[in-house]
Write an enzyme that holds these catalytic residues in place. Structure first.
Site, PDB file in Angstrom:
ATOM      1  N   SER A  11       0.978  -1.058   0.232  1.00 26.84           N
ATOM      2  CA  SER A  11      -0.084  -0.643  -0.906  1.00 26.84           C
ATOM      3  C   SER A  11       0.918   1.377   0.198  1.00 26.84           C
ATOM      4  O   SER A  11       1.333   1.817   0.658  1.00 26.84           O
ATOM      5  CB  SER A  11      -0.490  -0.012   1.800  1.00 26.84           C
ATOM      6  OG  SER A  11      -1.126   1.060   1.212  1.00 26.84           O
ATOM      7  N   HIS A  36      -0.878  -0.800  -4.253  1.00 22.03           N
ATOM      8  CA  HIS A  36      -2.462  -0.522  -3.592  1.00 22.03           C
ATOM      9  C   HIS A  36      -2.104   0.748  -3.378  1.00 22.03           C
ATOM     10  O   HIS A  36      -1.663   1.352  -3.258  1.00 22.03           O
ATOM     11  CB  HIS A  36      -2.356  -1.803  -2.601  1.00 22.03           C
ATOM     12  CG  HIS A  36      -3.837  -1.569  -2.427  1.00 22.03           C
ATOM     13  ND1 HIS A  36      -4.643  -1.981  -2.962  1.00 22.03           N
ATOM     14  CD2 HIS A  36      -4.371  -0.404  -1.146  1.00 22.03           C
ATOM     15  CE1 HIS A  36      -6.171  -1.721  -2.009  1.00 22.03           C
ATOM     16  NE2 HIS A  36      -5.343  -1.221  -0.880  1.00 22.03           N
ATOM     17  N   ASP A  38      -4.440   4.120  -2.025  1.00 17.85           N
ATOM     18  CA  ASP A  38      -5.911   3.657  -0.698  1.00 17.85           C
ATOM     19  C   ASP A  38      -5.911   5.159  -1.067  1.00 17.85           C
ATOM     20  O   ASP A  38      -5.641   6.243  -0.703  1.00 17.85           O
ATOM     21  CB  ASP A  38      -5.550   3.716   0.518  1.00 17.85           C
ATOM     22  CG  ASP A  38      -4.882   1.773   1.061  1.00 17.85           C
ATOM     23  OD1 ASP A  38      -6.387   1.523   0.624  1.00 17.85           O
ATOM     24  OD2 ASP A  38      -4.087   1.764   1.483  1.00 17.85           O
ATOM     25  N   MET A  40      -8.940   8.032   0.273  1.00 19.11           N
ATOM     26  CA  MET A  40      -9.978   8.147   1.404  1.00 19.11           C
ATOM     27  C   MET A  40      -9.973   9.909   1.446  1.00 19.11           C
ATOM     28  O   MET A  40      -9.252  10.351   0.667  1.00 19.11           O
ATOM     29  CB  MET A  40      -9.282   8.645   2.799  1.00 19.11           C
ATOM     30  CG  MET A  40      -8.847   6.842   2.963  1.00 19.11           C
ATOM     31  SD  MET A  40      -7.975   6.626   4.119  1.00 19.11           S
ATOM     32  CE  MET A  40      -6.660   4.719   3.912  1.00 19.11           C
ATOM     33  N   HIS A  69      -8.712   1.431  -4.421  1.00 16.59           N
ATOM     34  CA  HIS A  69      -9.075   0.900  -3.593  1.00 16.59           C
ATOM     35  C   HIS A  69     -10.171   2.465  -3.135  1.00 16.59           C
ATOM     36  O   HIS A  69      -9.505   3.206  -2.607  1.00 16.59           O
ATOM     37  CB  HIS A  69      -8.910   0.461  -2.299  1.00 16.59           C
ATOM     38  CG  HIS A  69      -9.787   0.431  -1.238  1.00 16.59           C
ATOM     39  ND1 HIS A  69      -9.409   0.085  -0.216  1.00 16.59           N
ATOM     40  CD2 HIS A  69     -11.867   0.152  -1.146  1.00 16.59           C
ATOM     41  CE1 HIS A  69     -10.274  -0.240   0.945  1.00 16.59           C
ATOM     42  NE2 HIS A  69     -10.871  -0.473   0.815  1.00 16.59           N
ATOM     43  N   MET A  71     -12.097   4.603  -0.788  1.00 20.17           N
ATOM     44  CA  MET A  71     -12.488   4.807   0.456  1.00 20.17           C
ATOM     45  C   MET A  71     -13.342   5.874   0.449  1.00 20.17           C
ATOM     46  O   MET A  71     -12.997   6.964   1.665  1.00 20.17           O
ATOM     47  CB  MET A  71     -11.667   4.150   1.956  1.00 20.17           C
ATOM     48  CG  MET A  71     -11.345   2.491   1.855  1.00 20.17           C
ATOM     49  SD  MET A  71     -10.509   2.447   2.728  1.00 20.17           S
ATOM     50  CE  MET A  71      -8.372   3.151   2.321  1.00 20.17           C
ATOM     51  N   MET A 140     -11.961  -5.604   4.451  1.00 17.54           N
ATOM     52  CA  MET A 140     -11.014  -5.112   5.363  1.00 17.54           C
ATOM     53  C   MET A 140     -11.121  -5.577   6.299  1.00 17.54           C
ATOM     54  O   MET A 140     -12.209  -6.243   7.421  1.00 17.54           O
ATOM     55  CB  MET A 140     -11.881  -3.648   5.730  1.00 17.54           C
ATOM     56  CG  MET A 140     -11.882  -3.318   4.783  1.00 17.54           C
ATOM     57  SD  MET A 140     -10.333  -2.291   3.725  1.00 17.54           S
ATOM     58  CE  MET A 140      -9.794  -1.788   5.041  1.00 17.54           C
ATOM     59  N   ASP A 178      -7.098  -7.072   3.678  1.00 15.37           N
ATOM     60  CA  ASP A 178      -5.991  -4.878   3.622  1.00 15.37           C
ATOM     61  C   ASP A 178      -6.465  -4.836   4.933  1.00 15.37           C
ATOM     62  O   ASP A 178      -7.390  -4.939   5.760  1.00 15.37           O
ATOM     63  CB  ASP A 178      -6.735  -3.879   2.702  1.00 15.37           C
ATOM     64  CG  ASP A 178      -6.289  -2.824   2.446  1.00 15.37           C
ATOM     65  OD1 ASP A 178      -5.178  -2.933   3.332  1.00 15.37           O
ATOM     66  OD2 ASP A 178      -6.546  -1.739   2.280  1.00 15.37           O
TER      67      ASP A 178
END
Length: 221
Positions: A11, A36, A38, A40, A69, A71, A140, A178
């Site tokens: 990540s 990866h 993330d 957010m 991903h 989120m 998750m 994850d």
């Protein structure tokens, strides 16, 4: 059948962003399969990370699969931007998508692989109807929003349950985990049915990321 060997996805959130290109090269040298990302928004999760411009910069530095991903609330609004930036697969949260089937089909229509993620408190059974349409499910194993959290043990049972479900309707689907992945728990996670391990803190905060990656892989053989 699922992937024959365990996929490793560092990540980038845990990397040193002042040395982004070098961090990506470290992951490449370590034999990582995916990068990866993330994403957010400070809304769905209590943190803000980065957007499509950083994903574009990451994609320019590697030939690895860019695994993004989301989120974020209202992911449909940004899916196309992240795919144009270089994302090869997009994972949205079941909890943020009132029209999940439409969202998954939209991702696929843009040429990317489509995944769904669920939080630790969301039952695997909520994915039953959408499972045949998915390329990926991301479980998750921590509550999303921050790196460095400890693995939630009940994630093992959820992984086993999801593995049994996919065998019935979509055996090609990848199961990714994850949160809190380390060389100590990797074997149990993979034995439960996981194909891909997302490792942030354990990889990028390691004094020797390549050795850490090798140890994680060794534990899953």
């Amino acid at each position: 059948m699922p992937a024959p060997s365990t996929l490793l996805a560092p990540s980038i959130l845990s990397a040193d962003f002042t040395r982004l290109k070098e961090s990506i090269e470290i992951a490449t040298t370590a034999g990582a399969d995916w990068m990866h990302c993330d994403i957010m928004d400070g809304n769905f999760v209590p943190n803000i990370t980065f957007g499509p411009l950083i994903v574009q910069a990451i994609a320019a530095c590697t030939s690895m699969i860019i695994d993004t991903h989301l989120m974020i609330a209202n992911p449909d609004r940004y899916i196309e931007d992240f795919i144009k930036a270089g994302s090869h697969q997009i994972t949205v949260h079941q909890e943020t998508c009132p029209h999940l089937h439409r969202t998954i089909q939209f991702i696929k229509s843009l040429g990317a692989k489509a995944g769904v993620s669920i939080n630790p408190g969301t039952p695997v059974s909520t994915l039953e109807s959408i499972l045949p349409d998915l390329d990926l499910v991301l479980l998750m194993s921590v509550n999303p929003g921050f790196g460095g959290q400890k693995f939630i043990p009940s994630s093992i049972g959820k992984t086993r349950q999801l593995h049994e479900m996919r065998l019935q309707v979509n055996p090609q689907m990848v199961i990714a985990i994850d949160g809190g992945i380390t060389e100590e728990n990797a074997q149990e996670v993979v034995s439960a049915g996981a194909d891909a391990l997302i490792a942030g803190t354990a990889f990028f905060k390691s004094t020797n990321p390549a050795l850490t990656a090798a140890k994680i892989r060794a534990m899953t053989r």
